[in-house]
Write an enzyme that holds these catalytic residues in place. Structure first.
Site, PDB file in Angstrom:
ATOM      1  N   ASP A 148       0.801  -1.230   0.000  1.00 10.11           N
ATOM      2  CA  ASP A 148       0.000   0.000   0.000  1.00 10.11           C
ATOM      3  C   ASP A 148       0.832   1.278   0.000  1.00 10.11           C
ATOM      4  OD1 ASP A 148       0.907  -0.625   2.540  1.00 10.11           O
ATOM      5  OD2 ASP A 148      -0.849   0.133   3.574  1.00 10.11           O
ATOM      6  N   GLU A 195      11.463  -3.676  12.503  1.00 14.37           N
ATOM      7  CA  GLU A 195      12.587  -3.073  11.788  1.00 14.37           C
ATOM      8  C   GLU A 195      13.827  -3.053  12.678  1.00 14.37           C
ATOM      9  OE1 GLU A 195       9.672  -1.581  12.384  1.00 14.37           O
ATOM     10  OE2 GLU A 195       8.768  -0.921  10.497  1.00 14.37           O
TER      11      GLU A 195
HETATM   12  C1  UGA Z   1       3.467  -0.169   9.184  1.00 14.15           C
HETATM   13  C2  UGA Z   1       4.807  -0.249   8.466  1.00 14.15           C
HETATM   14  O1  UGA Z   1       4.843   0.647   7.382  1.00 14.15           O
HETATM   15  C3  UGA Z   1       5.013  -1.661   7.963  1.00 14.15           C
HETATM   16  O2  UGA Z   1       6.156  -1.742   7.176  1.00 14.15           O
HETATM   17  C4  UGA Z   1       5.075  -2.575   9.132  1.00 14.15           C
HETATM   18  O3  UGA Z   1       5.133  -3.894   8.704  1.00 14.15           O
HETATM   19  C5  UGA Z   1       3.834  -2.416   9.964  1.00 14.15           C
HETATM   20  O4  UGA Z   1       3.511  -1.054  10.274  1.00 14.15           O
HETATM   21  C6  UGA Z   1       4.067  -3.113  11.260  1.00 14.15           C
HETATM   22  O5  UGA Z   1       5.144  -2.931  11.801  1.00 14.15           O
HETATM   23  O6  UGA Z   1       3.207  -3.809  11.731  1.00 14.15           O
HETATM   24  P1  UGA Z   1       0.949  -0.356   8.294  1.00 14.15           P
HETATM   25  O7  UGA Z   1       0.558   0.505   7.144  1.00 14.15           O
HETATM   26  O8  UGA Z   1       0.525   0.041   9.653  1.00 14.15           O
HETATM   27  O9  UGA Z   1       2.511  -0.573   8.245  1.00 14.15           O
HETATM   28  O10 UGA Z   1       0.471  -1.871   8.066  1.00 14.15           O
HETATM   29  P2  UGA Z   1      -0.141  -2.565   6.790  1.00 14.15           P
HETATM   30  O11 UGA Z   1       0.133  -1.823   5.543  1.00 14.15           O
HETATM   31  O12 UGA Z   1      -1.523  -2.959   7.090  1.00 14.15           O
HETATM   32  O13 UGA Z   1       0.716  -3.918   6.774  1.00 14.15           O
HETATM   33  C7  UGA Z   1       2.082  -3.950   6.403  1.00 14.15           C
HETATM   34  C8  UGA Z   1       2.292  -5.001   5.305  1.00 14.15           C
HETATM   35  O14 UGA Z   1       1.936  -6.290   5.794  1.00 14.15           O
HETATM   36  C9  UGA Z   1       1.439  -4.737   4.064  1.00 14.15           C
HETATM   37  O15 UGA Z   1       2.188  -4.988   2.904  1.00 14.15           O
HETATM   38  C10 UGA Z   1       0.290  -5.726   4.203  1.00 14.15           C
HETATM   39  O16 UGA Z   1      -0.213  -6.176   2.952  1.00 14.15           O
HETATM   40  C11 UGA Z   1       0.906  -6.864   5.003  1.00 14.15           C
HETATM   41  N1  UGA Z   1      -0.057  -7.543   5.927  1.00 14.15           N
HETATM   42  C12 UGA Z   1      -0.886  -6.819   6.721  1.00 14.15           C
HETATM   43  C13 UGA Z   1      -0.096  -8.912   5.973  1.00 14.15           C
HETATM   44  O17 UGA Z   1       0.643  -9.592   5.235  1.00 14.15           O
HETATM   45  N2  UGA Z   1      -0.981  -9.533   6.827  1.00 14.15           N
HETATM   46  C14 UGA Z   1      -1.832  -8.838   7.620  1.00 14.15           C
HETATM   47  O18 UGA Z   1      -2.628  -9.453   8.361  1.00 14.15           O
HETATM   48  C15 UGA Z   1      -1.777  -7.432   7.577  1.00 14.15           C
HETATM   49 MN    MN Z   2       0.645   0.122   5.148  1.00 13.51          MN
END
Ligand code: UGA
Ligand code: MN
Length: 342
Positions: free
Chosen positions: A175, A258
């Site tokens: 995203d 990270e």
């Molecule tokens: C923020 C950071 O930008 C991420 O790089 C980090 O992984 C995340 O917080 C974290 O530390 O938890 P955020 O926008 O809050 O990201 O989270 P998402 O975009 O919902 O998820 C991060 C990535 O993991 C996305 O590429 C999403 O597709 C993936 N994801 C999310 C999964 O593979 N499984 C899930 O259940 C939720």
């Molecule tokens: Mn995100």
């Protein structure tokens, strides 16, 4: 107090103590997920390879492109939800502009999703697709308590370790928004390069702070007790440097993914290579998409005899809508003032 009262009192106290003990055991199991060492184990994840392009290998056995420039291994964790296909369409069409890039897409899913693989292949980018589900013990009803994308990134790390000896690793969420200049900036990473990420936290940005070409600190509104308070999109790692630490991994610990990954690489602040004009330019944005539930369509007929039959099928396979004949939102199409049920 007579003896019956004493007995009642003792019984009541024992019951309370037993309840407290049960709650404590349950809580310690929960806490173990994040505080123990289990979140660091590198062997427990379940992974299936769904699709892999035949990689082009050079004479040293490294996967290579047509030129001698280092390949960027762009790792995208993704997961099934209504917005997945549009997010990956946008990202894929950005990556189509980048030469010498191998896209590793790891889906947080028990099974391979054929419509996802079909979509990703359409972009013509060297590709690996995996199904890498997060273990059930890390699931939570609250999004912010889930270690999002960790199982996926760990699967990609294992793939890189098994398949490549050189190049650059970058974690690019599905995203985020990427400026094409980012790729020129990280391509020649020696150990770990870092750069600002826009739209993060209360400061609107998360970035290393640079003085005289050296990183001297971090500008991030959630520094907590992190040594490297930086977002996932704010760094790249050379594969040579990664391969020097076979035990390095990403923890299932929300907020510390990270920092603990970078520490497990044995990184020192002095080693960081600031890029993006000494961390003065934003080349990646932490954009987020509003999420909505699946549209539950209430249909009248199995076939409408119009284009909608095929169109709606596409929505069902993408997980954007579901069909129902009893409940859900009533469907129809209009022509002028006439409404026809679907
Ligand atoms: C923020 C950071 O930008 C991420 O790089 C980090 O992984 C995340 O917080 C974290 O530390 O938890 P955020 O926008 O809050 O990201 O989270 P998402 O975009 O919902 O998820 C991060 C990535 O993991 C996305 O590429 C999403 O597709 C993936 N994801 C999310 C999964 O593979 N499984 C899930 O259940 C939720
Ligand atoms: Mn995100």
């Amino acid at each position: 107090m007579n003896s019956l009262q004493t007995l009642k009192y003792v019984f009541f106290s024992m019951t309370c103590l037993a309840a407290i003990a049960v709650i404590a055991v349950l809580m310690s199991e929960k806490i173990d997920n994040t505080k123990g060492t289990e979140h660091l184990s590198i062997f427990t994840d379940e992974v299936t390879t769904c699709y892999e392009d035949q990689p082009i290998r050079d004479d040293k056995g490294n996967i290579s492109g047509n030129t001698n420039i280092p390949i960027i291994y762009f790792v995208t964790p993704t997961y099934p939800r209504r917005e997945q296909i549009p997010e990956l369409t946008r990202l894929g069409q950005t990556l189509m502009h980048v030469k010498d890039l191998h896209w590793i897409v790891a889906d947080d899913n028990r099974e391979c999703n054929p419509s996802l693989v079909k979509l990703l292949r359409k972009f013509g980018i060297p590709l690996t697709v995996m199904a890498s589900p997060m273990a059930k013990r890390f699931w939570s009803d609250e999004k912010m308590k889930i270690p999002r994308g960790v199982a996926n990134r760990r699967a990609a790390l294992a793939w890189i370790r098994n398949n490549v000896k050189s190049g650059v690793l970058y974690f690019g969420d599905d995203d985020n928004t990427f400026d094409l200049e980012l790729f020129d900036q990280i391509r020649y990473t020696k150990k770990v390069s870092m750069l600002p990420v826009g739209l993060i936290g209360d400061f609107g940005v998360s970035s290393p702070v640079v003085k005289k070409g050296k990183v001297i600190g971090f500008f991030d509104s959630w520094s907590a007790d992190r040594e490297f308070p930086i977002d996932m999109a704010g760094f790249a790692v050379s594969v040579e440097f990664l391969n020097k630490s076979p035990e390095a991994t990403m923890p299932y610990k929300v907020g510390y993914e990270e920092d603990m990954f970078l520490k497990s690489l044995g990184l020192h602040v002095e080693d960081i290579e600031p890029v993006a004009e000494n961390c003065t330019k934003i080349l990646v944005w932490h954009t987020q998409t509003i999420q909505k539930p699946v549209a539950n369509l209430r249909l009248k007929y199995e076939q409408s005899g119009t284009s909608l039959d095929k169109l709606l099928n596409e929505l069902y396979t993408y997980g954007i809508a579901s069909r129902n004949y009893e409940k859900g939102v009533k469907t129809y199409y209009t022509s002028g003032r006439i409404r026809t049920g679907v």
